[in-house]
Structures are given as structure tokens and as C-alpha cells.
Write a protein that holds these residues in place. Sequence first.
Motif, short mmCIF file in Angstrom:
data_model
loop_
_atom_site.label_atom_id
_atom_site.label_comp_id
_atom_site.label_asym_id
_atom_site.label_seq_id
_atom_site.Cartn_x
_atom_site.Cartn_y
_atom_site.Cartn_z
N MET A 157 -63.36 17.38 -32.81
CA MET A 157 -63.28 18.70 -33.45
C MET A 157 -63.23 18.53 -34.97
SD MET A 157 -60.46 21.74 -32.86
CE MET A 157 -59.10 20.75 -33.52
N ASP A 158 -64.03 19.31 -35.68
CA ASP A 158 -64.04 19.25 -37.13
C ASP A 158 -62.73 19.83 -37.66
OD1 ASP A 158 -64.55 19.28 -39.80
OD2 ASP A 158 -66.43 20.39 -39.68
N GLU A 159 -61.98 19.03 -38.40
CA GLU A 159 -60.68 19.47 -38.91
C GLU A 159 -60.78 20.08 -40.30
OE1 GLU A 159 -57.50 19.57 -37.51
OE2 GLU A 159 -58.76 19.38 -35.74
N ARG A 160 -61.99 20.33 -40.78
CA ARG A 160 -62.19 20.89 -42.12
C ARG A 160 -62.16 22.42 -42.05
NH1 ARG A 160 -66.77 22.45 -45.30
NH2 ARG A 160 -67.97 22.38 -43.37
N ASP A 188 -55.66 29.86 -36.96
CA ASP A 188 -55.09 28.96 -35.96
C ASP A 188 -55.47 29.40 -34.55
OD1 ASP A 188 -53.94 27.32 -37.77
OD2 ASP A 188 -51.94 28.16 -37.64
N LEU A 232 -59.55 29.07 -34.34
CA LEU A 232 -60.11 27.79 -34.76
C LEU A 232 -61.37 27.98 -35.62
CD1 LEU A 232 -59.61 25.60 -31.56
CD2 LEU A 232 -58.18 25.72 -33.60
N LYS A 260 -63.66 27.77 -38.94
CA LYS A 260 -63.83 26.69 -39.90
C LYS A 260 -64.21 27.16 -41.29
CE LYS A 260 -65.36 23.65 -36.17
NZ LYS A 260 -66.50 22.88 -35.61
N LYS A 287 -57.90 20.07 -44.96
CA LYS A 287 -57.79 19.59 -43.60
C LYS A 287 -56.93 20.60 -42.85
CE LYS A 287 -58.17 14.67 -44.71
NZ LYS A 287 -57.49 13.34 -44.69
N ARG A 288 -57.28 20.90 -41.61
CA ARG A 288 -56.60 21.98 -40.90
C ARG A 288 -55.08 21.79 -40.87
NH1 ARG A 288 -58.64 25.90 -37.75
NH2 ARG A 288 -60.66 24.86 -37.62
N GLU A 289 -54.64 20.58 -40.68
CA GLU A 289 -53.20 20.36 -40.61
C GLU A 289 -52.54 20.61 -41.96
OE1 GLU A 289 -49.69 20.05 -39.03
OE2 GLU A 289 -51.52 20.00 -37.84
N ARG A 318 -52.11 24.34 -42.31
CA ARG A 318 -51.02 24.83 -41.47
C ARG A 318 -49.66 24.58 -42.09
NH1 ARG A 318 -53.57 22.39 -35.93
NH2 ARG A 318 -54.73 24.24 -35.24
#
Length: 203
Positions: free
Chosen positions: A1-4, A133, A136, A138, A179-181, A184
Motif C-alpha cells: 500500500m502506498d503510504e504517501r 484515515d 485511505l 492518497k 508519510k501516512r503515519e 496521523r
Amino acid sequence: MDERVVITLFRHGVTDDNKRGAYIGWTNPSISEGAEFADVPDDYDLIFTSDLDRCLQTTKRLFPHRKPITMPLFREILFGEWEGKTYADLEHDRQYQRWVTDPLAEAPPGGESFTEFTERIDQGFQALVEQLDVQLNKKVILTTHGGVIRYLLMKYAPEKKSFWEWKVPHGSAVELEWKREDLRRDARCTSLRVVPIMANQNG
């Protein structure tokens, strides 16, 4: 999964009140004829906008066939009794003079303090991120106001600058990538790209 995750901040098109230097936080003018905009693609997963007309009209101009998510939390700061007035109207007002000297400490009469304003924007950004979130997404865009964008850049841009150091022309766009994290956990983004304003597009 792309985390960007990319969030593009887009300042609404210029209004006639902007041109005359008026304070128009929650005042609701339309964008001017001939307003110019940065060139952004129509490939966003979600489109968010302030609920004021200048943002709704800008979003409609950019994405005529899309339905945006309207978020009043992303309005400009409320200038209270100074709404619609210019520097020339207010320059002899002592409270205004104090506010000009230290706008982060003083508040307009009947308006928002900088703290109240930024707390509201924080609530809005948290609500926006929560929607990302769940779905999801992008790539999203937010059409909003100069003060909102300056604050978000002050808080999230990779390079630390003060609120007033950020220059955000009407119709301009800035892409922030996380980055997704990191997004968050409310961290600064990893990169920033300014999208240039194009020549006048069809009036």
C-alpha cells in the motif's frame, strides 16, 4: 500500500474587497472576474472547501463536475467590527494599532483571537485527516483562505517559518506530502511544492 499522502492547500481567487485591502474574514464577497488560478489536475480523491462563497466559487471553477466536502471550520479569521474596513479606515483606532503591532496577542473587537482561530483550524485539520484515515485517500485538496494556509504552513511545512513569512497569493496552491503515519501523528510533512499561477483562464 502506498503510504504517501498529498494535501494541496489552494487559496481562493481574488475578490474586489481583497483588491481594495479590506479585512474580509467572514464577510462573503464573490471572486472577481478575471481571477487567476494555479493549474491543478482533476485527480483528487477528495475535495474540501471553506463554506464561504469565494472558496465555493473557486472550487466550482477548478472542479465543475465534482461535489466538494464543505467545512466551515476552515473559514478565515473573524475580524469582527473590522470586517469590510481597510487600514485607512482603522489607522487611528488605538485597539487596531495594538493589533497591528502584535496581531498574535491582540484580537479584533467582536472577532477571534489568534489562539481561537488556530484552535478552530486544528479542529478542522483533525477532522479532515480522520476522513482520510477512514477512506485511505492518497491525494486531496482544500480550498481555503490566506490566514488558514499560512497557519498550516507554519505548523506543518518542512522549513520552519513564522506566520507572516509565508507568502500565499490569491489563486495559488501549495502541495504538502506526508508519510501516512506522520500525518496521523500530526508531524511536519516531508516535502512542499508550490504550484505556479497560470495565465487568466476563460475570464
